[in-house]
Scaffold this motif. Sequence first.
Motif, PDB file in Angstrom:
ATOM      1  N   GLY A 175       0.806  -1.224   0.000  1.00  0.00           N
ATOM      2  CA  GLY A 175       0.000   0.000   0.000  1.00  0.00           C
ATOM      3  C   GLY A 175       0.833   1.264   0.000  1.00  0.00           C
ATOM      4  O   GLY A 175       0.385   2.316   0.469  1.00  0.00           O
ATOM      5  N   VAL A 176       2.051   1.187  -0.533  1.00  0.00           N
ATOM      6  CA  VAL A 176       2.960   2.336  -0.570  1.00  0.00           C
ATOM      7  C   VAL A 176       2.829   3.044  -1.920  1.00  0.00           C
ATOM      8  O   VAL A 176       2.843   2.389  -2.966  1.00  0.00           O
ATOM      9  CB  VAL A 176       4.423   1.874  -0.355  1.00  0.00           C
ATOM     10  N   PRO A 177       2.680   4.380  -1.930  1.00  0.00           N
ATOM     11  CA  PRO A 177       2.619   5.089  -3.212  1.00  0.00           C
ATOM     12  C   PRO A 177       3.925   4.939  -3.992  1.00  0.00           C
ATOM     13  O   PRO A 177       5.010   4.925  -3.400  1.00  0.00           O
ATOM     14  CB  PRO A 177       2.376   6.547  -2.811  1.00  0.00           C
ATOM     15  N   PHE A 178       3.784   4.819  -5.310  1.00  0.00           N
ATOM     16  CA  PHE A 178       4.982   4.599  -6.126  1.00  0.00           C
ATOM     17  C   PHE A 178       4.835   5.250  -7.494  1.00  0.00           C
ATOM     18  O   PHE A 178       3.726   5.602  -7.915  1.00  0.00           O
ATOM     19  CB  PHE A 178       5.274   3.105  -6.281  1.00  0.00           C
ATOM     20  N   TYR A 179       5.963   5.369  -8.175  1.00  0.00           N
ATOM     21  CA  TYR A 179       5.971   5.943  -9.523  1.00  0.00           C
ATOM     22  C   TYR A 179       7.031   5.200 -10.332  1.00  0.00           C
ATOM     23  O   TYR A 179       8.081   4.796  -9.801  1.00  0.00           O
ATOM     24  CB  TYR A 179       6.312   7.433  -9.469  1.00  0.00           C
ATOM     25  N   ILE A 180       6.774   5.019 -11.634  1.00  0.00           N
ATOM     26  CA  ILE A 180       7.693   4.283 -12.506  1.00  0.00           C
ATOM     27  C   ILE A 180       8.167   5.179 -13.642  1.00  0.00           C
ATOM     28  O   ILE A 180       7.358   5.858 -14.283  1.00  0.00           O
ATOM     29  CB  ILE A 180       7.018   3.023 -13.081  1.00  0.00           C
ATOM     30  N   VAL A 181       9.468   5.184 -13.884  1.00  0.00           N
ATOM     31  CA  VAL A 181      10.079   5.930 -14.983  1.00  0.00           C
ATOM     32  C   VAL A 181      10.859   4.950 -15.849  1.00  0.00           C
ATOM     33  O   VAL A 181      11.627   4.129 -15.324  1.00  0.00           O
ATOM     34  CB  VAL A 181      11.046   7.014 -14.465  1.00  0.00           C
ATOM     35  N   GLU A 182      10.662   5.022 -17.146  1.00  0.00           N
ATOM     36  CA  GLU A 182      11.430   4.160 -18.051  1.00  0.00           C
ATOM     37  C   GLU A 182      12.712   4.851 -18.485  1.00  0.00           C
ATOM     38  O   GLU A 182      12.702   6.020 -18.859  1.00  0.00           O
ATOM     39  CB  GLU A 182      10.607   3.790 -19.284  1.00  0.00           C
ATOM     40  N   SER A 183      13.813   4.118 -18.424  1.00  0.00           N
ATOM     41  CA  SER A 183      15.106   4.646 -18.847  1.00  0.00           C
ATOM     42  C   SER A 183      15.804   3.603 -19.710  1.00  0.00           C
ATOM     43  O   SER A 183      15.178   2.677 -20.224  1.00  0.00           O
ATOM     44  CB  SER A 183      15.957   5.013 -17.629  1.00  0.00           C
ATOM     45  N   GLN A 184      17.112   3.746 -19.868  1.00  0.00           N
ATOM     46  CA  GLN A 184      17.964   2.772 -20.539  1.00  0.00           C
ATOM     47  C   GLN A 184      19.002   2.293 -19.538  1.00  0.00           C
ATOM     48  O   GLN A 184      19.242   2.944 -18.517  1.00  0.00           O
ATOM     49  CB  GLN A 184      18.649   3.390 -21.761  1.00  0.00           C
ATOM     50  N   PHE A 185      19.655   1.176 -19.836  1.00  0.00           N
ATOM     51  CA  PHE A 185      20.737   0.711 -18.965  1.00  0.00           C
ATOM     52  C   PHE A 185      21.995   1.514 -19.282  1.00  0.00           C
ATOM     53  O   PHE A 185      23.011   0.994 -19.777  1.00  0.00           O
ATOM     54  CB  PHE A 185      20.979  -0.789 -19.161  1.00  0.00           C
ATOM     55  N   ASP A 186      21.936   2.797 -18.998  1.00  0.00           N
ATOM     56  CA  ASP A 186      22.973   3.747 -19.398  1.00  0.00           C
ATOM     57  C   ASP A 186      23.015   4.871 -18.360  1.00  0.00           C
ATOM     58  O   ASP A 186      21.968   5.410 -17.976  1.00  0.00           O
ATOM     59  CB  ASP A 186      22.635   4.297 -20.789  1.00  0.00           C
ATOM     60  N   ILE A 187      24.212   5.256 -17.919  1.00  0.00           N
ATOM     61  CA  ILE A 187      24.339   6.257 -16.854  1.00  0.00           C
ATOM     62  C   ILE A 187      23.872   7.628 -17.314  1.00  0.00           C
ATOM     63  O   ILE A 187      23.098   8.309 -16.623  1.00  0.00           O
ATOM     64  CB  ILE A 187      25.795   6.323 -16.348  1.00  0.00           C
ATOM     65  N   THR A 188      24.325   8.075 -18.485  1.00  0.00           N
ATOM     66  CA  THR A 188      24.008   9.428 -18.948  1.00  0.00           C
ATOM     67  C   THR A 188      22.506   9.634 -19.126  1.00  0.00           C
ATOM     68  O   THR A 188      21.938  10.620 -18.643  1.00  0.00           O
ATOM     69  CB  THR A 188      24.734   9.715 -20.272  1.00  0.00           C
ATOM     70  N   ILE A 189      21.861   8.715 -19.829  1.00  0.00           N
ATOM     71  CA  ILE A 189      20.407   8.831 -20.034  1.00  0.00           C
ATOM     72  C   ILE A 189      19.676   8.758 -18.702  1.00  0.00           C
ATOM     73  O   ILE A 189      18.723   9.505 -18.448  1.00  0.00           O
ATOM     74  CB  ILE A 189      19.911   7.724 -20.987  1.00  0.00           C
ATOM     75  N   SER A 190      20.137   7.887 -17.823  1.00  0.00           N
ATOM     76  CA  SER A 190      19.460   7.706 -16.537  1.00  0.00           C
ATOM     77  C   SER A 190      19.613   8.930 -15.633  1.00  0.00           C
ATOM     78  O   SER A 190      18.701   9.253 -14.856  1.00  0.00           O
ATOM     79  CB  SER A 190      19.992   6.461 -15.833  1.00  0.00           C
ATOM     80  N   GLU A 191      20.741   9.631 -15.722  1.00  0.00           N
ATOM     81  CA  GLU A 191      20.886  10.865 -14.949  1.00  0.00           C
ATOM     82  C   GLU A 191      19.795  11.861 -15.312  1.00  0.00           C
ATOM     83  O   GLU A 191      19.197  12.508 -14.435  1.00  0.00           O
ATOM     84  CB  GLU A 191      22.267  11.485 -15.195  1.00  0.00           C
ATOM     85  N   GLN A 192      19.513  11.985 -16.595  1.00  0.00           N
ATOM     86  CA  GLN A 192      18.467  12.892 -17.049  1.00  0.00           C
ATOM     87  C   GLN A 192      17.103  12.449 -16.531  1.00  0.00           C
ATOM     88  O   GLN A 192      16.304  13.264 -16.055  1.00  0.00           O
ATOM     89  CB  GLN A 192      18.453  12.946 -18.577  1.00  0.00           C
ATOM     90  N   LYS A 193      16.832  11.131 -16.610  1.00  0.00           N
ATOM     91  CA  LYS A 193      15.538  10.607 -16.163  1.00  0.00           C
ATOM     92  C   LYS A 193      15.353  10.795 -14.653  1.00  0.00           C
ATOM     93  O   LYS A 193      14.256  11.158 -14.193  1.00  0.00           O
ATOM     94  CB  LYS A 193      15.420   9.134 -16.523  1.00  0.00           C
TER      95      LYS A 193
END
Length: 326
Positions: free
Chosen positions: A202-220
């Motif tokens: 029952g914990v609120p959550f949110y999902i973000v899609e990224s790539q297995f990549d540091i640079t792209i994930s920093e932006q996300k």
Amino acid sequence: MATIRDVAKRAGVSVATVSRVLNETGYVHADTKAAVKKAIEELNYKPNYVARSLYQKSSRLIGLILPDITNPFFPELARAVEDVAHQYGYTVVLCNSDGDLEKEKHYLDVLTQNHADGLIVTTNRQNNLNYINLNIPVVALDRPLHESIPEVCADHYGGGKMATEYLIRRGCNFIAHVRGPGQLSPADERCRGFVNAAEKAGVPFYIVESQFDITISEQKVSELLDTYPRIDGIFAGNDLIAVAAVKVALKRGISIPEELQVIGFDGIPLSACFYPSITTIVQPIYEMGQCATKLLIQLITNQGVTAKKHCLPVKLVERETTKRMG
């Protein structure tokens, strides 16, 4: 460079006899075999393996197709495949597809044309007809190919569930999952485990899609924290995404793990070397590569296999990006 005829002449035998010794076919008297081997050593003769593979329809080659060798997860898999293959007298040909289907198809054509004895494949495309219709053994590694093709993987769903439950037990009240690419089986299964655990608690959550990549994930991650600054726990889809999450948080002055807890997935060496060191779900990466290679060799040698899917367990390793209990 010495030829097979030179070896035959030095040993005082026919070319056919030398061929039988090299290919280990037919009967050759022990003394004759010793003479041939001595001649090979004295002349430093190197067999023409291309010609032998054409004759035998076997090359002692195993093709290993991986999607991204810049991701530290895959070189560790490759090392295990190479180690086991070498023990059994096989040579591994490593092909980096960059996740590109055309490049993958090119490598597949080259490997089959050169009579590779079998393939170990990690691909982003499931139910790929290129593999289903092959007449050589194939083993899927980390990601499924087709229900007819044996697969070796880790428990991605169980790991995602384990990571999420861990964050909740550590007091997280609003958690996010920065997941890997959509329609990629490991990323999908980790996300499914995350959702199951979060909904059950029952914990609120949110999902973000990224790539297995540091640079792209920093932006996300940066966009995520801009939109939802109250997030106090992040389950990262892999350790590279976890590194990105920690970097972004520290740049913003967010305290790890007091204000934000982060847990990764994979257990690559970088997760332990990075500061703060990253709590992660550890896959048995080396063991997965070992298992896939042994499975393939069983298929190559017609030993048969008892199970189509081999799912190896994962474990949680606590480090500095999550709170200690008590």
